[in-house]
Scaffold this active site. Structure first.
Site, mmCIF file in Angstrom:
data_model
loop_
_atom_site.group_PDB
_atom_site.id
_atom_site.type_symbol
_atom_site.label_atom_id
_atom_site.label_comp_id
_atom_site.label_asym_id
_atom_site.label_seq_id
_atom_site.Cartn_x
_atom_site.Cartn_y
_atom_site.Cartn_z
ATOM 1 N N HIS A 193 0.934 -1.340 -0.058
ATOM 2 C CA HIS A 193 0.043 0.119 -0.162
ATOM 3 C C HIS A 193 0.929 1.308 0.093
ATOM 4 O O HIS A 193 1.529 1.472 0.991
ATOM 5 C CB HIS A 193 -0.885 0.101 1.046
ATOM 6 C CG HIS A 193 -1.723 1.291 1.257
ATOM 7 N ND1 HIS A 193 -1.764 2.157 2.244
ATOM 8 C CD2 HIS A 193 -2.985 1.504 0.493
ATOM 9 C CE1 HIS A 193 -2.526 2.938 2.251
ATOM 10 N NE2 HIS A 193 -3.441 2.594 1.304
ATOM 11 N N GLU A 208 1.196 -0.639 -4.992
ATOM 12 C CA GLU A 208 0.272 0.279 -5.499
ATOM 13 C C GLU A 208 0.664 1.681 -5.861
ATOM 14 O O GLU A 208 1.472 2.153 -5.479
ATOM 15 C CB GLU A 208 -0.804 0.465 -4.116
ATOM 16 C CG GLU A 208 -1.977 1.229 -4.564
ATOM 17 C CD GLU A 208 -2.764 1.755 -3.291
ATOM 18 O OE1 GLU A 208 -1.821 2.452 -2.283
ATOM 19 O OE2 GLU A 208 -3.923 1.918 -3.228
ATOM 20 N N ASP A 244 -1.542 5.457 -6.469
ATOM 21 C CA ASP A 244 -2.426 6.577 -6.362
ATOM 22 C C ASP A 244 -2.212 7.576 -7.678
ATOM 23 O O ASP A 244 -0.967 8.021 -7.515
ATOM 24 C CB ASP A 244 -2.704 7.125 -5.105
ATOM 25 C CG ASP A 244 -3.364 5.991 -3.907
ATOM 26 O OD1 ASP A 244 -4.111 5.128 -4.365
ATOM 27 O OD2 ASP A 244 -2.843 6.215 -2.945
ATOM 28 N N HIS A 301 -1.278 10.363 -3.167
ATOM 29 C CA HIS A 301 -2.385 9.560 -2.662
ATOM 30 C C HIS A 301 -3.530 10.717 -2.904
ATOM 31 O O HIS A 301 -4.621 10.412 -2.998
ATOM 32 C CB HIS A 301 -2.108 9.351 -1.028
ATOM 33 C CG HIS A 301 -3.348 8.805 -0.499
ATOM 34 N ND1 HIS A 301 -4.101 9.729 0.239
ATOM 35 C CD2 HIS A 301 -4.073 7.577 -0.420
ATOM 36 C CE1 HIS A 301 -5.348 9.204 0.709
ATOM 37 N NE2 HIS A 301 -4.973 7.893 0.231
ATOM 38 N N GLU A 313 -4.581 3.381 -8.848
ATOM 39 C CA GLU A 313 -5.716 3.652 -8.465
ATOM 40 C C GLU A 313 -6.104 5.156 -9.094
ATOM 41 O O GLU A 313 -5.410 5.934 -9.037
ATOM 42 C CB GLU A 313 -5.998 4.081 -6.857
ATOM 43 C CG GLU A 313 -7.499 4.401 -6.477
ATOM 44 C CD GLU A 313 -7.620 4.876 -4.918
ATOM 45 O OE1 GLU A 313 -6.730 4.227 -4.135
ATOM 46 O OE2 GLU A 313 -8.645 5.401 -4.678
HETATM 47 O O1 G3P Z 1 -6.715 1.930 -2.702
HETATM 48 C C1 G3P Z 1 -6.976 1.079 -1.548
HETATM 49 C C2 G3P Z 1 -6.787 1.956 -0.625
HETATM 50 O O2 G3P Z 1 -5.357 2.620 -0.735
HETATM 51 C C3 G3P Z 1 -7.871 2.769 -0.296
HETATM 52 O O3 G3P Z 1 -7.810 3.818 0.675
HETATM 53 O O4 G3P Z 1 -7.347 6.199 0.807
HETATM 54 O O5 G3P Z 1 -5.069 4.623 0.934
HETATM 55 O O6 G3P Z 1 -6.247 5.020 -1.239
HETATM 56 P P1 G3P Z 1 -6.528 4.930 0.412
HETATM 57 CA CA CA Z 2 -5.053 3.687 -2.859
#
Ligand code: G3P
Ligand code: CA
Length: 333
Positions: free
Chosen positions: A37, A64, A66, A79, A170
């Site tokens: 993450h 991941e 963002d 993020h 994302e």
């Molecule tokens: O995308 C999964 C998780 O990362 C969702 O929460 O706010 O950290 O993007 P966030």
């Molecule tokens: Ca995310």
């Protein structure tokens, strides 16, 4: 068939020595997966290339990203749509804040963004670091980067180590981007395609909180990627039938899976069972060893969700700890 029978055990032996070679996407999705993450963000500032390289070295299954657009349409790995809780934008460009006192990624060109220093997440009002025991604020030197740069890092490391680690981008705030006149989904899909991510076999999972946009990505933009519908609010969990018409899985907040404790054991909501019945994978967020919620240890947290609740994968800031947990489980069975 005979070739496969010879090669697969051979690959398993290699994996024992730290590599994570997975012949294709289906086989990776059959096991429980560990998603780094924002990278190995428990150890290095989130979404830095350094945190991604560390996650790769730890053998996370997916890393991941963002994604938010810059003023000149470069997808930046960060993020939030804001800059002021992970960079020094407030001191470098003090006059560029909006009326709400926030600094927006979309108001800066890629060249300008590259001049900013990145640090461990902090509260822009108080200056306090959010996770106190993580990498110290403003130490060392980190920068923002584009989605393309990160894909090249991960694909480059895959080539040099023989691993097959996937990406898990994302699309952030599509409605906000649309209001700003930007086509974030089209831009991201084009880049993914340019780098070889076209179908569910291509080691890329695309996620979004916005159901309308994710449905559009499948139906209108005709994406054949593995799509995950993120879930923010509990009432959204009632729409699994709809999600199953375009998505391959859901990413709920892990508390939406927990019901109550009876005689010391967690009972679960129907979310995972219902999702599985519809053929949807379940990847809850976010597992943090330094934010345990109602759990007394990280191991209990991971065991409860990954083993007892039978989710298919987890987003974690500490991929090494979840991988260690899974390795221990495998040895016990
Ligand atoms: O995308 C999964 C998780 O990362 C969702 O929460 O706010 O950290 O993007 P966030
Ligand atoms: Ca995310």
């Amino acid at each position: 068939m005979a070739t496969k029978a010879i090669i697969l055990p051979f690959l398993s032996i290699i994996c024992l020595f730290g590599c994570n070679i997975t012949p294709n996407k289906e086989s990776k999705m059959e096991k429980k997966i560990v998603i780094a993450h924002r990278g190995a963000s428990g150890y290095l500032p989130e979404h830095t290339l350094e945190a991604k390289a560390m996650a790769h070295a730890m053998n996370a299954d997916f890393i991941e990203q963002d994604v938010v657009l810059s003023k000149d349409d470069v997808p930046i790995v960060i993020h939030d749509i804001y800059l002021d809780d992970v960079t020094d934008v407030a001191s470098k460009f003090s006059e560029r804040k909006r009326k709400d006192n926030r600094y927006y990624v979309i108001d800066f060109t890629f060249n300008e963004l590259q001049t900013l220093k990145v640090t461990e997440r902090f509260n822009p009002k108080t200056g306090q670091q959010v996770y106190k025991n993580r990498f110290p604020k403003w130490k060392a030197s980190f920068r923002l980067h584009s989605l393309q740069e990160e894909i090249e890092l991960i694909q480059g490391l895959n080539a040099s180590t023989g691993k097959n680690i996937g990406i898990y981008p994302e699309i952030k705030a599509p409605e906000f981007h649309q209001k700003e006149g930007k086509k974030i989904s089209e831009i991201v899909l084009k880049i993914l395609s340019d780098y070889g991510y076209h179908s569910k076999k291509d080691n890329c999972i695309l996620q979004c909180f916005d159901a309308k946009e994710l449905q559009r990505i499948r139906k209108e933009l005709k994406s054949e990627l593995f799509l995950m519908q993120l879930i923010e609010f509990p009432e959204e969990t009632k729409h699994l039938d709809f999600f199953a018409t375009y998505a391959d899985g859901i990413g709920p907040w892990y508390t939406q899976i927990l019901d109550k404790k009876v005689e010391g054991r967690w009972q679960f909501t129907d979310l995972v069972a219902e999702a599985h019945q519809l053929g949807l994978k379940v990847h809850p967020y976010t597992f943090r060893a330094d934010a345990l919620g109602e759990f007394t240890s990280f191991e209990k947290m991971v065991h409860t969700l990954l083993i007892d609740a039978e989710v298919d994968g987890v987003f974690t800031d500490f991929p090494d700890l979840v991988l260690k947990f899974l390795e221990k489980q495998n040895h016990e069975f």
